[in-house]
Design a protein around this motif. Structure first.
Motif, PDB file in Angstrom:
ATOM      1  N   ALA A  45      -9.666  -1.170   9.311  1.00  0.00           N
ATOM      2  CA  ALA A  45     -11.068  -1.506   9.077  1.00  0.00           C
ATOM      3  C   ALA A  45     -11.997  -0.368   9.476  1.00  0.00           C
ATOM      4  CB  ALA A  45     -11.428  -2.777   9.845  1.00  0.00           C
ATOM      5  N   ASP A  46     -11.713   0.254  10.616  1.00  0.00           N
ATOM      6  CA  ASP A  46     -12.558   1.350  11.090  1.00  0.00           C
ATOM      7  C   ASP A  46     -12.491   2.545  10.141  1.00  0.00           C
ATOM      8  OD1 ASP A  46     -13.167  -0.196  13.278  1.00  0.00           O
ATOM      9  OD2 ASP A  46     -11.740   0.807  14.614  1.00  0.00           O
ATOM     10  N   LEU A  47     -11.273   2.918   9.750  1.00  0.00           N
ATOM     11  CA  LEU A  47     -11.125   4.084   8.885  1.00  0.00           C
ATOM     12  C   LEU A  47     -11.643   3.801   7.481  1.00  0.00           C
ATOM     13  CD1 LEU A  47      -7.690   5.489  10.061  1.00  0.00           C
ATOM     14  CD2 LEU A  47      -9.942   6.472  10.411  1.00  0.00           C
ATOM     15  N   ALA A  48     -11.469   2.567   7.010  1.00  0.00           N
ATOM     16  CA  ALA A  48     -12.006   2.211   5.695  1.00  0.00           C
ATOM     17  C   ALA A  48     -13.522   2.385   5.670  1.00  0.00           C
ATOM     18  CB  ALA A  48     -11.627   0.778   5.346  1.00  0.00           C
ATOM     19  N   GLU A  49     -14.173   1.966   6.752  1.00  0.00           N
ATOM     20  CA  GLU A  49     -15.626   2.119   6.831  1.00  0.00           C
ATOM     21  C   GLU A  49     -16.027   3.598   6.854  1.00  0.00           C
ATOM     22  OE1 GLU A  49     -19.410   0.711   9.629  1.00  0.00           O
ATOM     23  OE2 GLU A  49     -17.360   0.125  10.147  1.00  0.00           O
ATOM     24  N   GLN A  50     -15.297   4.399   7.632  1.00  0.00           N
ATOM     25  CA  GLN A  50     -15.613   5.824   7.714  1.00  0.00           C
ATOM     26  C   GLN A  50     -15.417   6.529   6.378  1.00  0.00           C
ATOM     27  OE1 GLN A  50     -13.697   7.867  11.021  1.00  0.00           O
ATOM     28  NE2 GLN A  50     -13.683   5.979  12.215  1.00  0.00           N
ATOM     29  N   LEU A  51     -14.405   6.103   5.628  1.00  0.00           N
ATOM     30  CA  LEU A  51     -14.085   6.749   4.360  1.00  0.00           C
ATOM     31  C   LEU A  51     -14.844   6.159   3.184  1.00  0.00           C
ATOM     32  CD1 LEU A  51     -10.212   7.043   4.827  1.00  0.00           C
ATOM     33  CD2 LEU A  51     -11.874   8.908   4.939  1.00  0.00           C
ATOM     34  N   GLY A  52     -15.544   5.057   3.414  1.00  0.00           N
ATOM     35  CA  GLY A  52     -16.255   4.399   2.326  1.00  0.00           C
ATOM     36  C   GLY A  52     -15.330   3.734   1.336  1.00  0.00           C
ATOM     37  N   LEU A  53     -14.205   3.210   1.843  1.00  0.00           N
ATOM     38  CA  LEU A  53     -13.205   2.554   1.003  1.00  0.00           C
ATOM     39  C   LEU A  53     -12.971   1.131   1.479  1.00  0.00           C
ATOM     40  CD1 LEU A  53     -10.561   5.443   0.902  1.00  0.00           C
ATOM     41  CD2 LEU A  53     -12.176   4.859  -0.904  1.00  0.00           C
ATOM     42  N   SER A  54     -12.278   0.367   0.673  1.00  0.00           N
ATOM     43  CA  SER A  54     -11.826  -0.942   1.127  1.00  0.00           C
ATOM     44  C   SER A  54     -10.608  -0.757   2.022  1.00  0.00           C
ATOM     45  CB  SER A  54     -11.468  -1.826  -0.071  1.00  0.00           C
ATOM     46  OG  SER A  54     -10.305  -1.325  -0.719  1.00  0.00           O
ATOM     47  N   ARG A  55     -10.174  -1.823   2.654  1.00  0.00           N
ATOM     48  CA  ARG A  55      -9.045  -1.713   3.578  1.00  0.00           C
ATOM     49  C   ARG A  55      -7.716  -1.527   2.860  1.00  0.00           C
ATOM     50  NH1 ARG A  55      -9.931  -6.591   7.839  1.00  0.00           N
ATOM     51  NH2 ARG A  55      -8.029  -5.674   8.742  1.00  0.00           N
ATOM     52  N   ALA A  56      -7.619  -2.003   1.612  1.00  0.00           N
ATOM     53  CA  ALA A  56      -6.331  -1.970   0.909  1.00  0.00           C
ATOM     54  C   ALA A  56      -5.783  -0.547   0.750  1.00  0.00           C
ATOM     55  CB  ALA A  56      -6.447  -2.666  -0.443  1.00  0.00           C
ATOM     56  N   PRO A  57      -6.542   0.420   0.228  1.00  0.00           N
ATOM     57  CA  PRO A  57      -5.968   1.771   0.102  1.00  0.00           C
ATOM     58  C   PRO A  57      -5.678   2.420   1.449  1.00  0.00           C
ATOM     59  CG  PRO A  57      -8.297   1.781  -0.500  1.00  0.00           C
ATOM     60  CD  PRO A  57      -7.879   0.351  -0.390  1.00  0.00           C
ATOM     61  N   VAL A  58      -6.431   2.060   2.484  1.00  0.00           N
ATOM     62  CA  VAL A  58      -6.162   2.603   3.816  1.00  0.00           C
ATOM     63  C   VAL A  58      -4.841   2.047   4.343  1.00  0.00           C
ATOM     64  CG1 VAL A  58      -6.961   2.704   6.211  1.00  0.00           C
ATOM     65  CG2 VAL A  58      -8.590   3.015   4.333  1.00  0.00           C
ATOM     66  N   ARG A  59      -4.604   0.754   4.126  1.00  0.00           N
ATOM     67  CA  ARG A  59      -3.326   0.169   4.558  1.00  0.00           C
ATOM     68  C   ARG A  59      -2.158   0.824   3.819  1.00  0.00           C
ATOM     69  NH1 ARG A  59      -6.265  -4.891   4.690  1.00  0.00           N
ATOM     70  NH2 ARG A  59      -5.536  -5.347   2.569  1.00  0.00           N
ATOM     71  N   GLU A  60      -2.346   1.110   2.530  1.00  0.00           N
ATOM     72  CA  GLU A  60      -1.293   1.772   1.765  1.00  0.00           C
ATOM     73  C   GLU A  60      -1.051   3.188   2.304  1.00  0.00           C
ATOM     74  OE1 GLU A  60      -2.190   1.611  -2.399  1.00  0.00           O
ATOM     75  OE2 GLU A  60      -2.594  -0.534  -2.344  1.00  0.00           O
ATOM     76  N   ALA A  61      -2.131   3.860   2.681  1.00  0.00           N
ATOM     77  CA  ALA A  61      -1.987   5.192   3.276  1.00  0.00           C
ATOM     78  C   ALA A  61      -1.261   5.114   4.601  1.00  0.00           C
ATOM     79  CB  ALA A  61      -3.371   5.825   3.466  1.00  0.00           C
ATOM     80  N   PHE A  62      -1.579   4.092   5.404  1.00  0.00           N
ATOM     81  CA  PHE A  62      -0.878   3.893   6.678  1.00  0.00           C
ATOM     82  C   PHE A  62       0.624   3.778   6.446  1.00  0.00           C
ATOM     83  CE2 PHE A  62      -4.273   1.871   9.686  1.00  0.00           C
ATOM     84  CZ  PHE A  62      -5.010   3.036   9.612  1.00  0.00           C
ATOM     85  N   SER A  63       1.008   2.997   5.454  1.00  0.00           N
ATOM     86  CA  SER A  63       2.433   2.788   5.178  1.00  0.00           C
ATOM     87  C   SER A  63       3.129   4.106   4.850  1.00  0.00           C
ATOM     88  CB  SER A  63       2.589   1.802   4.015  1.00  0.00           C
ATOM     89  OG  SER A  63       3.952   1.613   3.694  1.00  0.00           O
ATOM     90  N   ARG A  64       2.468   4.929   4.068  1.00  0.00           N
ATOM     91  CA  ARG A  64       3.045   6.224   3.704  1.00  0.00           C
ATOM     92  C   ARG A  64       3.130   7.147   4.911  1.00  0.00           C
ATOM     93  NH1 ARG A  64       0.614  10.101  -1.105  1.00  0.00           N
ATOM     94  NH2 ARG A  64       2.004  11.906  -0.759  1.00  0.00           N
ATOM     95  N   LEU A  65       2.115   7.127   5.749  1.00  0.00           N
ATOM     96  CA  LEU A  65       2.099   7.994   6.930  1.00  0.00           C
ATOM     97  C   LEU A  65       3.126   7.545   7.972  1.00  0.00           C
ATOM     98  CD1 LEU A  65      -1.755   8.400   7.071  1.00  0.00           C
ATOM     99  CD2 LEU A  65      -0.127  10.282   6.768  1.00  0.00           C
ATOM    100  N   VAL A  66       3.394   6.256   8.040  1.00  0.00           N
ATOM    101  CA  VAL A  66       4.467   5.761   8.907  1.00  0.00           C
ATOM    102  C   VAL A  66       5.805   6.284   8.390  1.00  0.00           C
ATOM    103  CG1 VAL A  66       5.755   3.702   9.596  1.00  0.00           C
ATOM    104  CG2 VAL A  66       3.263   3.707   9.743  1.00  0.00           C
TER     105      VAL A  66
END
Length: 215
Positions: A38-59
């Motif tokens: 939620a925090d990073l989505a707000e900073q990036l101006g995105l919804s949470r869904a693409p940030v969660r997908e990015a998290f999965s890839r970075l893991v």
């Protein structure tokens, strides 16, 4: 007026991935720091869904670690992980050099020389990020010319783990790799010397393996 087409979801995911990856590599998000979608989505101006997908890839790539229903955080810098990554990436670059050298053209050599010029200037100025970007640009010429998608994907996946330690060591006053090694690589490529290019490539990546050795 023609309707504007929406930005594809994959592009939003890739944008989130690149931004978070770069912040981790640059140390803007420190090892051990907890990250929240939620925090990073707000900073990036995105919804949470693409940030969660990015998290999965970075893991999957080893830059984040996650405990379900508990936390997602930046992984610590572990020398053994960096050595393993450097060994794999180095092997891919040796393969790339062997394939790419016969395919290179004058424009490629010019691009490599320009990148090395930026690299040397950045090292002299102490601009670590610029030096690493220029280093990537130089080696990307060979990766692109080789046309090996598997090697390119492996390099892209594991290089951030190495860059993370490089940036920290250089920021602590360590020395950057010599532009002279790049010059030798470019000369070997321009001469069509495949074995020579592979030997210099091995030397370049051995220095990165040494960087991860305990003091």
């Amino acid at each position: 007026m023609e309707a504007i087409r929406p930005v594809p979801r994959t592009l939003l995911r890739d944008r989130a991935y690149a931004a978070i990856r770069d912040a981790i590599v640059a140390g803007e998000i420190e090892p051990g720091a907890v990250v929240r979608d939620a925090d990073l989505a707000e900073q990036l101006g995105l919804s949470r869904a693409p940030v969660r997908e990015a998290f999965s890839r970075l893991v999957d790539e080893g830059l984040l670690e996650s405990k379900p229903q508990s936390y997602t955080r930046v992984t610590p810098l572990v020398a053994a992980d960096v050595r393993d990554a450097a060994a794999v990436v180095g092997a891919m670059h040796e393969l790339v050099a062997r394939t790419a050298v016969p395919r290179l053209r004058d424009a490629d050599f010019e691009e490599m020389r320009a990148a090395n010029g930026r690299f040397a200037a950045a090292v002299r100025a102490g601009e670590v990020d610029e030096a690493l970007h220029a280093d990537d640009a130089l080696h990307d010429v060979l990766v692109r010319a080789a046309g090996n998608r598997a090697a390119a994907a492996t390099v892209a996946r594991y290089t951030p783990l190495i860059r993370r330690l490089e940036r920290r060591r250089f920021g602590e006053g360590g020395s950057c790799r010599s532009a002279g090694l790049h010059e030798r690589l470019i000369e070997a490529c321009a001469d069509g010397d495949v074995d020579g290019a592979v030997r210099v490539t091995e030397e370049i990546w051995r220095t990165l393996t040494d960087l991860a050795d305990p003091d």
